[in-house]
Design an enzyme around this catalytic site. Structure first.
Site, PDB file in Angstrom:
ATOM      1  N   TRP A  67       0.857  -1.189   0.000  1.00  0.00           N
ATOM      2  CA  TRP A  67       0.000   0.000   0.000  1.00  0.00           C
ATOM      3  C   TRP A  67       0.894   1.240   0.000  1.00  0.00           C
ATOM      4  O   TRP A  67       1.748   1.399   0.853  1.00  0.00           O
ATOM      5  CB  TRP A  67      -0.937   0.058   1.219  1.00  0.00           C
ATOM      6  CG  TRP A  67      -1.582   1.416   1.275  1.00  0.00           C
ATOM      7  CD1 TRP A  67      -2.489   1.919   0.399  1.00  0.00           C
ATOM      8  CD2 TRP A  67      -1.288   2.475   2.203  1.00  0.00           C
ATOM      9  NE1 TRP A  67      -2.789   3.228   0.731  1.00  0.00           N
ATOM     10  CE2 TRP A  67      -2.071   3.595   1.819  1.00  0.00           C
ATOM     11  CE3 TRP A  67      -0.444   2.583   3.319  1.00  0.00           C
ATOM     12  CZ2 TRP A  67      -2.045   4.808   2.524  1.00  0.00           C
ATOM     13  CZ3 TRP A  67      -0.413   3.790   4.021  1.00  0.00           C
ATOM     14  CH2 TRP A  67      -1.211   4.881   3.612  1.00  0.00           C
ATOM     15  N   GLU A 107      -2.782  -2.847  -2.868  1.00  0.00           N
ATOM     16  CA  GLU A 107      -3.985  -2.300  -2.223  1.00  0.00           C
ATOM     17  C   GLU A 107      -4.370  -0.966  -2.853  1.00  0.00           C
ATOM     18  O   GLU A 107      -3.519  -0.118  -3.093  1.00  0.00           O
ATOM     19  CB  GLU A 107      -3.711  -2.107  -0.714  1.00  0.00           C
ATOM     20  CG  GLU A 107      -4.899  -1.563   0.074  1.00  0.00           C
ATOM     21  CD  GLU A 107      -4.632  -1.496   1.581  1.00  0.00           C
ATOM     22  OE1 GLU A 107      -3.494  -1.786   2.016  1.00  0.00           O
ATOM     23  OE2 GLU A 107      -5.564  -1.137   2.326  1.00  0.00           O
ATOM     24  N   ASP A 165      -9.646  -2.920   0.728  1.00  0.00           N
ATOM     25  CA  ASP A 165      -9.816  -2.459   2.106  1.00  0.00           C
ATOM     26  C   ASP A 165     -11.225  -1.893   2.232  1.00  0.00           C
ATOM     27  O   ASP A 165     -11.636  -1.043   1.425  1.00  0.00           O
ATOM     28  CB  ASP A 165      -8.752  -1.402   2.419  1.00  0.00           C
ATOM     29  CG  ASP A 165      -8.795  -0.923   3.866  1.00  0.00           C
ATOM     30  OD1 ASP A 165      -9.879  -0.514   4.322  1.00  0.00           O
ATOM     31  OD2 ASP A 165      -7.744  -0.934   4.537  1.00  0.00           O
ATOM     32  N   HIS A 213     -11.794   1.915   1.901  1.00  0.00           N
ATOM     33  CA  HIS A 213     -11.127   2.662   0.831  1.00  0.00           C
ATOM     34  C   HIS A 213     -11.996   3.011  -0.368  1.00  0.00           C
ATOM     35  O   HIS A 213     -11.489   3.182  -1.478  1.00  0.00           O
ATOM     36  CB  HIS A 213      -9.890   1.882   0.357  1.00  0.00           C
ATOM     37  CG  HIS A 213      -8.780   1.917   1.356  1.00  0.00           C
ATOM     38  ND1 HIS A 213      -7.492   1.540   1.080  1.00  0.00           N
ATOM     39  CD2 HIS A 213      -8.758   2.315   2.648  1.00  0.00           C
ATOM     40  CE1 HIS A 213      -6.735   1.680   2.144  1.00  0.00           C
ATOM     41  NE2 HIS A 213      -7.485   2.143   3.113  1.00  0.00           N
ATOM     42  N   ASP A 216      -7.692  -4.624   9.456  1.00  0.00           N
ATOM     43  CA  ASP A 216      -6.903  -3.394   9.360  1.00  0.00           C
ATOM     44  C   ASP A 216      -7.681  -2.229   9.965  1.00  0.00           C
ATOM     45  O   ASP A 216      -8.551  -1.658   9.312  1.00  0.00           O
ATOM     46  CB  ASP A 216      -6.559  -3.092   7.889  1.00  0.00           C
ATOM     47  CG  ASP A 216      -5.738  -1.814   7.745  1.00  0.00           C
ATOM     48  OD1 ASP A 216      -5.200  -1.336   8.759  1.00  0.00           O
ATOM     49  OD2 ASP A 216      -5.640  -1.299   6.614  1.00  0.00           O
TER      50      ASP A 216
HETATM   51  C1  RNT Z   1      -4.007   2.642   4.660  1.00  0.00           C
HETATM   52  C2  RNT Z   1      -4.102   1.205   4.287  1.00  0.00           C
HETATM   53  C3  RNT Z   1      -3.018   0.324   4.827  1.00  0.00           C
HETATM   54  C4  RNT Z   1      -2.662   0.607   6.274  1.00  0.00           C
HETATM   55  C5  RNT Z   1      -1.797  -0.430   6.941  1.00  0.00           C
HETATM   56  C6  RNT Z   1      -1.154   0.092   8.166  1.00  0.00           C
HETATM   57  O1  RNT Z   1      -5.127   3.358   4.360  1.00  0.00           O
HETATM   58  O2  RNT Z   1      -5.351   0.705   4.654  1.00  0.00           O
HETATM   59  O3  RNT Z   1      -3.367  -1.000   4.635  1.00  0.00           O
HETATM   60  O4  RNT Z   1      -3.792   0.780   7.063  1.00  0.00           O
HETATM   61  O5  RNT Z   1      -0.919  -0.960   6.058  1.00  0.00           O
HETATM   62 ZN    ZN Z   2      -5.642  -1.381   4.445  1.00  0.00          ZN
END
Ligand code: RNT
Ligand code: ZN
Length: 419
Positions: free
Chosen positions: A186, A227, A260, A263, A327
């Site tokens: 990410w 990600e 995520d 996101h 997460d």
């Molecule tokens: C950030 C992403 C990422 C982090 C972690 C700490 O918006 O979600 O995955 O939260 O890697």
């Molecule tokens: Zn994340």
């Protein structure tokens, strides 16, 4: 007495679920086979131990609840405590910033597996697999919020090397622990304000990722995920690794795509994306999180979306193709409770999905009997899930829902309050 009531409850539940056409033992075994990866970063507010001290990159942990783990030793103690209250197969998800340099003068572009030896020993002792993440944030080599897509070659070089090192570290974890290590990429790269060139940073990002993934490292040992993100705090207008970019990259380069839950636009849900994306990529990684109005990384609750995510995975037979990780980071409540609540909720939702007579519901749907489909779906809600869950925990020597909070409270009194 208590054991008796758990046994009686389970007997009743087995009977009720059997009437609905569900075998409780088979469902529990199915839920048990799935690993859930617990993120180490809930325990110390995503600070890590490689010397940086402040969180940057468009993510923020809010709150100042006492007891934050200040050292890797404290974090491992807290994780060990949390694990005593978390049933089911668990992995631990580490970030590169959790390296223990022990005085060694080494930066992220040169990290080696030995900086994580204590984590590997801990994982071995606790019977955990490890997952891993390069840390493309909280570091002076960031160019504003840019890393892999920076226009500056020396900045890109540093972060490309970091990305490569993390695959090597993932490989060593996988070999030492005899199970795959998922490495997730990410990158926060983006702009706060409206920009004039959205294309060039994306081309640079792709070139950098290509370099990172050029070395031949067995994908079955180290599946690598990319990600996506809609926006970050202070990066509201433009994110290089958007959904389209990351998904496109994953499809073209046979990578894992990481969804995520926080996101996307507030009314978009990742549960609705899983089977579409799996038509085009082999595997998905989920960052199960909970956005409240924005990517706020709230503790995972057992809400409709969490249940939909698990239903999609289980009902479609996708447990081998979807890696599940959590997460979130909440510093406003007891951090061990934050882990325990989120991990137990994820496991509950998984178990619930396994306890739904979904074959029958699907049969009704296929036959066009939508009345029956709805009736069966709704009837499930009053089946005695709580009794199954309690027995599931008890069988593994894990405290029930009425018990774990007391354990967290004594740990807070005896350990956390003295920090
Ligand atoms: C950030 C992403 C990422 C982090 C972690 C700490 O918006 O979600 O995955 O939260 O890697
Ligand atoms: Zn994340």
């Amino acid at each position: 007495m208590k054991d008796n009531s758990i046994q009686n409850g389970l007997r009743y539940a087995e009977e009720k679920y059997a009437e609905a056409g569900v075998d409780v033992n088979a469902a529990a075994a199915k839920a048990d086979a799935v690993s859930i990866s617990m993120h180490c970063w809930q325990g110390d507010d995503v600070i890590g131990f490689d010397g940086i001290g402040a969180l940057t990159g468009g993510i923020a942990s809010t709150g100042n609840y006492p007891g934050r783990a200040r050292t890797a030793g404290e974090l491992r103690d807290d994780i060990a405590k949390a694990l005593t209250m978390i049933p089911g197969r668990t992995k631990l998800n580490l970030h590169a910033c959790y390296a223990e340099k022990n005085g060694k003068n080494v930066d992220r572009d040169a990290y080696t597996p030995d900086l994580f030896d204590a984590w590997v020993d801990f994982a071995t002792e606790k019977g955990l697999g490890l997952d891993f993440n390069p840390t493309f944030f909280s570091h002076p080599m960031m160019d504003g919020n840019f890393t892999l897509a920076s226009p500056k070659p020396e900045v890109r070089r540093f972060w490309i090397e970091h990305g490569k090192r993390c695959r090597e570290i993932g490989l060593s974890f996988s070999k030492k622990l005899n199970q795959p290590c998922v490495v997730n990429y990410w990158m926060p790269d983006g702009y706060k304000d409206v920009c004039a060139d959205t294309f060039a940073p994306r081309k640079r990002m792709i070139e950098s990722l290509d370099e990172i993934f050029a070395a031949q490292i067995d994908d079955s040992l180290v599946p690598c995920a990319v990600e996506s993100k809609l926006f970050g705090v202070g990066l509201e207008s433009y994110t290089v690794a958007s959904h389209e970019l990351s998904l496109g990259y994953a499809i073209r380069n046979k990578k894992v795509y990481c969804l995520d839950a926080g996101h996307f636009h507030p009314t978009e849900v990742i549960s609705a994306k899983i089977t579409s994306i799996l038509c085009f990529v082999d595997r998905l990684l989920l960052h199960v999180s909970r956005g409240v109005r924005w990517d706020s990384d709230h503790i995972v609750m057992w809400d409709d979306e969490l249940q939909h995510i698990m239903n999609e995975i289980v009902w479609n037979g996708l447990t081998d193709r979807v890696f599940i990780g959590l997460d979130y980071f909440d510093a406003s409540v007891n951090r061990i409770a934050a882990w325990v609540i989120g991990m137990r909720n994820a496991r509950k939702a998984l178990l619930w999905a396994c306890l739904v007579p979904y074959e029958q519901i699907r049969k009704a749907e296929k036959e066009g009997d939508f009345t029956k489909r709805l009736a069966l779906m709704e009837n499930v809600r009053t089946l005695p899930f709580g009794a199954v869950w309690e027995a599931y925990c008890a069988n593994k020597g894990i405290p029930g829902d009425a018990e774990w909070l007391g354990i967290v409270q004594s740990y807070e009194r005896e350990v956390l309050s003295k920090r």
